[in-house]
Write an enzyme that holds these catalytic residues in place. Structure first.
Site, PDB file in Angstrom:
ATOM      1  N   PRO A 341       0.845  -1.194   0.000  1.00  0.00           N
ATOM      2  CG  PRO A 341      -0.073  -1.103   2.139  1.00  0.00           C
ATOM      3  CD  PRO A 341       0.830  -1.913   1.273  1.00  0.00           C
ATOM      4  CG  ASP A 517       4.935  -1.126   3.028  1.00  0.00           C
ATOM      5  OD1 ASP A 517       3.750  -1.022   3.392  1.00  0.00           O
ATOM      6  OD2 ASP A 517       5.498  -2.220   2.839  1.00  0.00           O
ATOM      7  CG  HIS A 518       0.049   4.023   5.153  1.00  0.00           C
ATOM      8  ND1 HIS A 518       0.374   4.181   6.481  1.00  0.00           N
ATOM      9  CD2 HIS A 518      -0.821   5.026   4.874  1.00  0.00           C
ATOM     10  CE1 HIS A 518      -0.280   5.203   6.988  1.00  0.00           C
ATOM     11  NE2 HIS A 518      -1.004   5.747   6.031  1.00  0.00           N
ATOM     12  NE  ARG A 519       2.681  -3.855   3.505  1.00  0.00           N
ATOM     13  CZ  ARG A 519       3.255  -4.835   2.828  1.00  0.00           C
ATOM     14  NH1 ARG A 519       2.670  -6.009   2.770  1.00  0.00           N
ATOM     15  NH2 ARG A 519       4.397  -4.643   2.190  1.00  0.00           N
ATOM     16  CB  VAL A 521       6.691   4.477   7.852  1.00  0.00           C
ATOM     17  CG1 VAL A 521       7.977   3.995   8.490  1.00  0.00           C
ATOM     18  CG2 VAL A 521       6.775   4.365   6.342  1.00  0.00           C
TER      19      VAL A 521
END
Ligand code: CAO
Length: 545
Positions: A341, A517-519, A521
């Site tokens: 993501p 990567d929003h998972r 940070v």
């Protein structure tokens, strides 16, 4: 604990082979004989097993790379109990040989052997001059092997080299390739049979017909193709993953099945094997694909295909095949885009002072013969930011349940080449000065453009910088080079009016974009990272602090 370099062993005659699968990841705990890589020569595919037990520290090869005997594959931290004396020396190809059975075994010198199963040759087979038996060739040292998969059925038409059987000894799994094209007339073996060299496997109609039907074993034995031998993935892997999808090292499948999976684009970790010990057979793959095709709406991750279009009604076209590098890049981009993501944030760094400083270095640049672009300053600033914000110097563990923080700072640099995009990695950027980094940028970019980069020079990156500043554009959203967590896009510097202490001044503003990567940070982390990075670039004296 001691470290050990693992190199490519003797490849049984093959010289350069292509890495088609890297079965392990940094941080994996591997055991002796566990598969590290699957490689493919023009003749066969084979696994390269680990000669040691231990934890992987770094991997020097990547999928698509071409490797040869003696190339470094990876570095391991040896497990307790591993012979200390072997740890101090690098594994030579000859040392590793013992753990890799011969890939191609020469049967031309075999003694004429007839086996008890020769008597089973069917009457039909023995009266047809064009039907030839296929026998078990030299097994590369194994006395007996178990038939674990029969890849063909009576009536099947096979081409030369097609897999007939998959067999397994205590050390390896092997494909028996068809010695010639033909139709399978009689099968003399079944799954679970134990076979030795010279045993009759099947009768093939349509091959060369010099064989005397009365002496099939002798004649065919001298013509038999060598076995293609690969070391199997051990079933007991070190994986502790709780994810549904198995790790690559847990997958139990023969080379023929792996090849078919690659051709069909099937991720074997999603396929349930029906064979002994969950071994995946071709039928399992076909059922998986059938299910995927018939139930697209229930398949996680299924995306509608773009329809194929005939462009000819609209005008003239020219079709150019993509280079191998282009195809690999495309696959990597697609994988990252679908799996990670992405969020992209934008910022501008005021590099007016940096540019003044850079201009002041001109005479020294000429004297040293080294040109300094803004890039080494960006690299150095990113390295400092990565040290201060460790979330950006990490990777999400394969099982998605932990984060692996890196204590080294290796940064990849996207290089645009006529063949496609390459990403050489500059190691220990935090420990290097601007002159050294400038030299390395030029050296690696030249190597990339001349296709001279070694696999080790493209692996181990923690973060990537894609600089399009010299080319143009005000901003872009780069795709993360997963399993890295973030990538910095650098666009073209522009002079803009900026208020400084209440006065409007022309400042040199560098547009930056950070995809992450929003998972791993979140926006707050990215904001802090960006603010820190901009402050470094705005006043490079801070790099010395
Ligand atoms: N803004 C304005 N000018 C810039 C700049 C920027 N952000 N960055 C570099 N420049 C200038 C340099 O200063 C240099 O100018 P001078 O010769 O006047 O000093 C000129 O542009 C050429 O720089 P360069 O490209 O030779 O050197 P570099 O260090 O900036 O970059 C490299 C090296 C290898 C990264 C670059 O050559 C390259 O290949 N970039 C493409 C990366 C890419 O394709 N990314 C795409 C990824 S996503 O598809």
């Amino acid at each position: 604990m001691s470290k050990q370099i693992v190199k490519v062993p003797d490849l049984g005659g093959a010289s350069d082979v292509e890495v088609i699968e890297v079965c392990v990841y940094n941080g994996d705990v591997v055991t002796v004989e566990q598969s590290l890589l699957v490689v493919e020569s023009d003749k066969a595919s084979m696994d390269i097993p680990s000669p040691f037990s231990g934890t992987i520290i770094s991997i020097a090869v990547s999928e698509g790379a071409s490797i040869a005997e003696g190339d470094v594959i990876l570095e391991l931290e040896l497990a307790d109990g591993t012979a200390e004396d072997s740890a101090s020396s690098e594994l030579s190809s000859t040392e590793a040989e013992s753990s890799l059975p011969e890939l191609v075994t020469d049967v031309s010198s075999d003694k004429n052997s007839s086996s008890s199963s020769n008597a089973n040759i069917s009457a039909e087979g023995s009266v047809q001059t064009t039907t030839e038996p296929v026998m078990m060739p030299d097994l590369g040292g194994a006395d007996q092997v178990e038939v674990i998969e029969i890849s063909v059925a009576v009536g099947d038409e096979v081409a030369e080299g097609d897999s007939l059987l998959v067999m397994e000894s205590d050390k390896a799994s092997m494909d028996l390739p068809s010695p010639r094209a033909g139709i399978v007339k009689v099968l003399h073996v079944k799954e679970g049979d134990m076979l030795a060299q010279g045993d009759l496997v099947l009768d093939l109609e349509g091959g060369a017909s010099e064989v005397q039907p009365s002496k099939p074993a002798t004649k065919v034995n001298s013509e038999a193709e060598p076995a293609k031998t690969v070391v199997s993935d051990p079933l007991e892997s070190s994986s502790t993953s709780s994810a549904d999808r198995r790790r690559k090292t847990d997958i139990y499948a023969g080379p023929a099945v792996r090849k078919l999976a690659r051709e069909l684009g099937v991720d074997l970790s999603r396929v349930k094997g029906s064979g002994p010990r969950e071994r995946i057979a071709k039928e399992d793959l076909y059922s998986f694909v059938k299910k995927a095709v018939s139930e697209p709406s229930t398949m996680a991750g299924a995306i509608p295909k773009v329809p194929e279009i005939d462009f000819s009604p609209f005008g003239e076209t020219e079709v150019q095949p993509m280079t191998r590098l282009h195809k690999i890049t495309a696959a990597n981009m697609h994988r990252s885009w679908l799996n990670v993501p992405h969020v992209t944030q934008f910022d501008e760094a005021d590099i007016t002072e940096l540019e003044v400083f850079r201009a002041s270095l001109k005479p020294e640049m000429e004297q040293r013969g080294i040109k300094i672009s803004p890039l080494p300053f960006i690299l150095k600033s990113v390295a400092t930011a990565l040290r201060a914000h460790k979330g950006f110097n990490s990777s999400l563990a394969f099982d998605g349940e932990s984060i692996i923080y890196k204590k080294y700072v290796h940064i990849g640099m996207a290089v645009d080449t006529p063949e496609g995009l390459m990403v050489p990695v500059i190691r220990d950027v935090d420990k290097k000065g601007i002159w050294e980094l400038s030299e390395e940028i030029v050296e690696l970019a030249n190597k990339a453009k001349n296709r001279k980069l070694k696999p080790a020079e493209m692996s181990g990156g923690c973060f990537t910088i894609s600089s399009l500043g010299a080319i143009g554009g005000t901003g872009f959203t780069p795709i993360i080079n997963s399993p890295e967590v973030a990538i910095l896009g650098v666009s073209k510097l522009a002079i803009k009016p900026v208020y400084v202490n209440g006065n409007l001044e022309p400042r040199k503003m560098l547009p930056l974009s950070l995809s992450y990567d929003h998972r791993v940070v979140n926006g707050g982390d990215a904001g802090r990272f960006f603010t820190f990075l901009s402050s470094m670039l705005s006043d490079v004296r801070r790099l010395a602090l």
